[in-house]
Design an enzyme around this catalytic site. Structure first.
Site, short mmCIF file in Angstrom:
data_model
loop_
_atom_site.label_atom_id
_atom_site.label_comp_id
_atom_site.label_asym_id
_atom_site.label_seq_id
_atom_site.Cartn_x
_atom_site.Cartn_y
_atom_site.Cartn_z
CG ASP A 24 -2.24 0.63 1.03
OD1 ASP A 24 -2.25 1.86 0.91
OD2 ASP A 24 -3.26 -0.08 0.98
CG HIS A 34 -5.29 3.72 1.18
ND1 HIS A 34 -4.86 2.44 0.89
CD2 HIS A 34 -6.60 3.75 0.82
CE1 HIS A 34 -5.85 1.73 0.37
NE2 HIS A 34 -6.92 2.50 0.32
CG ASN A 88 -13.64 1.79 -4.14
OD1 ASN A 88 -13.99 0.68 -3.76
ND2 ASN A 88 -12.83 2.56 -3.45
#
Length: 879
Positions: free
Chosen positions: A183, A216, A303
């Protein structure tokens, strides 16, 4: 006479020279790496990553601004090839780890052109643009810790209570389980995370400091910590910059680093859109390596509110892909969905840690994903020996049903004593996941599972598992049944079809049953009672379940359907460790072990398999095609990738033989074969009948084989042309015919056929297969061109078309004449042709650059040593 003797002496010398050339390769099997191999690969990876960082730090400075600029926005390619590759048009490059090559170009246009060049090279396994990955979260409101782990949702509390008790209420007794969060990094000073972090890496800046400047990664890490015990550690892998964007290349390197450093689970709450769901070879290769080495990879579905098949890496089959749901267990409005999704999890208004010591609420499939990573970590805590694929099966098998379609098997949900049935049913060393629910669930009875509907008329007690099988694989299990004959039955079903049933009274009995078909199979054990003779003692018991290999399942590529057979004194067997078919005459002098298959193939198709040989001097592995030996190999260094081009159309007999002589026998001597499959080449897919017309397919957008025909390749590329050509000398009255169809935007994108530059056929829109025939009017050399041409604006996505043209069965009514013996097709028959023919016959070289029809001197359909000798005689003027 003297001339003939000299010729034979020369030929014998050539043969002796060729036999000194080893036929070996370095491809390894899918066994887990040894520690030494793991360390060596990690060192190699970090050297490669250092070179990559020099490129990305120079050319990716404005990566966030490039997100909307398409798949070539980074102007960079990732190429897989064992050959040494260079490109003078690249502005920077690095090669090394896993035969990967990275080429940086000055512009997207140059990268696109380079992709076409690399894709047409035979020594290139795959080539693809390096894309952009981004975080997959949306902002929300503030609160603290995730509702997702509560009893009505993931149910982590109840499960963890059971797990805690299973380890004697001693956290120190639990094994360490590392979850790599691939990430934006993590805030190492955050009190919620600090004592749970282990060293990671920053692939954005190529340093050992994966500090999170975005938030995040810290949020995702906090969710994993929130649901797990302290034995679960977080390895922060920074592959996305502080702007939340990064390259596919860095993501893959981060994944590789994580599994090589012992991560049991990888969480990837990131993704990028890939229109049409195209393959991503680079990431898929890393995913396979991770899973093969015991690392379960969990990925966010994305998403965009679309089919997750269009999101990468969510669309890679082996991953555990996670969709998002809300508190009411309905699909989140932003969540991607579809058949590729494995499971859903809470992803709305999830509270977790953020840099600076605080907590915030975020929503997204990024937030759903770490709930499932936490589940995977706790499953591995409970059963450290489960394979990565078995962990995914367990996650999917223990879900809670929700009224949402296209969001996997259900909502991630852990039951207390999740593995009770597993331990009771599985044979030692097997870890299939069994579930049973409802009013009459199977339960544990000592060291076996027992049905739960004793004494209940018209009832069924069902226990289920999911297995993946190859051709002719069997399952073995022990059963015991106490029932009324002809009324109450124990049945085993595969995808709803009964493959075994019994009734009456049976003490413990071992049964082996063949599972039909290939691929994923839902296997169920059902004890069913009718309306008469109910008895409180009527039950069925199951234990010692295992899945057995067959030589067909072991020799085939996963999902392959070619039937392999072996008999005689030394039949081939299954090597479970290597997942390969293996000869069985180890240590037996003057013996032979043979495995055969019968396959219907078209001329020009490619047969592929991997082989490995452990042999003493004089022992050899032979591959024969219709009785002709086309490959001979002694000892190899690991698995060798082998390809063979089919010389004629028909049903062919393939044999694999391990042959031992009378010396140097060893109990370890054997040959192994696996990953067998066959596919169309461009020539076999486009040609009609048994012809091999001399096509040229080297344009920027070359056509490629698709099933048994060929397709254009310039999808989505406005103002582009995908074409292939043919030059053919024809006599008057001869014909060239072919079939074609289109799936394109009508009136805008066109399939066109040209003869000597003149357009002869044009079609557009959605059409079915049609046939076109050209008839030569005079004797001459004609130039033919098949072309799919796109307009200046791409509208294919608006109309839902394939955006392609297709061609099949190109057939010439005449005969193509070649110079007999001129196997390299240079217009001269000489000793070089004889050497090439001999090297090809021995499997030292493949057919690249050879015209096999010219080399088949005796017209028996093969190029072998006899043909090589005849070519040599012809070159020397000997009749």
């Amino acid at each position: 006479m003297k001339k003939t003797k000299r010729l034979l002496a020369l030929f014998v010398a050539l043969i002796m020279a060729f036999t000194l050339v080893p036929v070996t390769g370095g491809a390894k099997g899918v066994r887990p790496l040894t520690e030494r191999e793991r360390e060596a690969k990690l060192t190699e990876l970090m050297d490669f990553a250092s070179g990559v960082a020099e490129i990305t730090l120079t050319y990716d400075k404005d990566i966030s601004a490039k997100r909307s600029q398409g798949e070539f926005a980074l102007a960079r390619l990732i190429v897989k090839s064992s050959a040494k590759l260079t490109d003078e048009k690249a502005v920077a490059s690095v090669s090394g780890h896993n035969d990967w090559h990275v080429f940086q170009y000055a512009s997207p246009e140059e990268a696109r052109a380079a992709l076409s060049r690399f894709s047409s090279m035979r020594n290139v396994e795959w080539a693809e643009p390096d894309g952009i990955m981004t975080v997959t979260a949306t902002p929300g409101s503030n609160s603290f810790k995730s509702w997702g782990f509560e009893a009505n949702h993931v149910n982590m509390y109840e499960y963890n209570q059971w797990l805690y008790g299973a380890y004697g209420n001693d956290l120190s007794a639990m094994p360490q389980v590392i979850v790599a969060v691939v990430d934006t990094g993590a805030d190492s000073s955050h009190s919620f995370l600090s004592d749970r972090l282990v060293p990671g890496w920053n692939f954005v800046n190529n340093t050992n400091n994966p500090q999170d400047g975005h938030s995040h990664g810290t949020h995702v890490s906090g969710t994993v910590v929130d649901g797990t015990f302290s034995n679960v550690k977080i390895m922060p892998i920074k592959v996305l910059s502080d702007s939340g964007a990064g390259s596919t290349l860095d993501v893959g390197l981060g994944m590789e680093y994580a599994y090589l450093n012992g991560a049991a689970v990888e969480n990837m709450s990131l993704g990028g859109v890939c229109d049409g769901g195209e393959e991503h070879h680079f990431l898929a290769e890393v995913v396979d390596s991770a899973f093969d080495n015991g690392t379960t990879v969990v990925v966010a579905a994305g998403n965009e509110g679309v089919d997750a098949a269009n999101s990468c890496p969510a669309n890679i089959e082996r991953l555990c892909t996670v969709a998002s749901i809300g508190t009411g267990h309905s699909l989140s409005s932003f969540s991607n969905y579809g058949a590729i999704v494995d499971v859903s999890a809470p992803g709305e208004n999830i509270n977790s840690s953020v840099p600076g010591g605080g907590f915030e609420t975020k929503s997204g499939t990024s937030m759903a994903c770490p709930h499932v990573a936490a589940v995977a970590a706790q499953i591995k805590t409970a059963n450290p020996n489960m394979s990565a694929d078995e962990v995914v099966t367990a996650i999917k098998g223990t879900v809670k049903s929700i009224s949402v379609s296209n969001a996997g098997t259900g909502m991630a949900h852990l039951a207390a004593d999740l593995f009770g049935l597993n331990d009771a049913v599985n044979a030692e060393g097997y870890h299939y996941h069994f579930v049973s629910s409802g009013n009459y669930a199977w339960t544990v009875d000592g060291s076996s599972a027992v049905s739960g509907n004793a004494g209940v008329n018209s009832s069924t007690s069902t226990m289920k598992t999911e297995i993946t099988v190859g051709l002719y694989q069997t399952v073995t299990f022990d059963y015991k049944i106490s029932s009324q004959q002809g009324h109450d039955y124990l049945r085993v079903k595969a995808n709803g079809t009964t493959i075994f049933e019994t009734s009456g009274e049976h003490d413990w009995t071992t049964e082996t049953v063949t599972v039909p078909g290939t691929g994923s199979v839902a296997l169920s054990f059902e004890y069913s009672k009718d309306s008469s003779g109910a008895s409180g003692s009527d039950k069925a018991w199951i234990r010692n379940f295992k899945l057995n290999g067959s030589i067909s399942s072991a020799a085939n590529l996963t999902g392959g359907t070619v039937e392999f057979t072996s008999s005689g004194e030394y039949p081939w067997i299954v090597n479970e460790t290597e997942n390969a078919a293996m000869s069985s005459n180890a240590g037996v002098d003057n013996s032979s072990s043979v495995m055969t298959a019968s396959v219907t193939l078209k001329k020009g198709m490619i047969v592929v398999f991997k082989y490995k040989v452990s042999a003493a001097s004089g022992d050899n592995f032979l591959f024969k095609f219709n009785g002709n030996t086309v490959l001979t190999s002694g000892e190899t260094d690991g698995y060798v990738d082998y390809e063979y081009t089919v010389p004629s159309t028909g049903t062919h007999t393939l044999s694999f033989e391990y042959k031992k002589d009378s010396s140097g026998s060893s109990g370890e001597d054997c040959a192994l074969v696996k990953a067998f499959f066959y596919y169309h080449s461009f020539a076999s897919a486009v040609n009609g009948g048994d012809q091999t017309l001399p096509f040229n397919n080297e344009a920027d957008y070359p056509w490629f084989p698709m099933y048994d025909y060929v397709s254009s390749s310039n999808w989505g590329e406005a103002s582009s042309q995908s074409y292939f050509t043919l030059q053919l000398t024809m006599h008057a009255g001869e014909t060239l015919s072919f079939r074609y169809r289109t799936s394109s935007v009508s009136g805008y994108d066109y399939f066109r056929f040209y003869v000597d530059g003149s357009k002869k056929k044009e079609t557009s829109g959605e059409t079915s297969w049609q046939t076109y025939t050209f008839t030569a009017t005079t004797e001459k050399t004609y130039t033919f061109k098949w072309s799919f041409e796109k307009g200046s604006w791409d509208m294919s996505s608006w109309y839902g078309v394939d955006d392609a043209a297709y061609v099949d069965d190109v057939t010439y009514s005449g005969t193509i004449a070649g110079l007999l013996g001129d196997i390299n097709n240079n217009g001269v028959v000489d000793a070089e042709d004889a050497i090439l023919a001999l090297r090809y016959s021995m499997g030292i070289i493949d057919e690249t650059g050879l015209v096999l029809e010219n080399g088949d001197m005796n017209s028996d359909g093969f190029v072998d040593g006899t043909d090589a000798l005849l070519i040599l005689r012809l070159s020397m003027g000997i009749d």
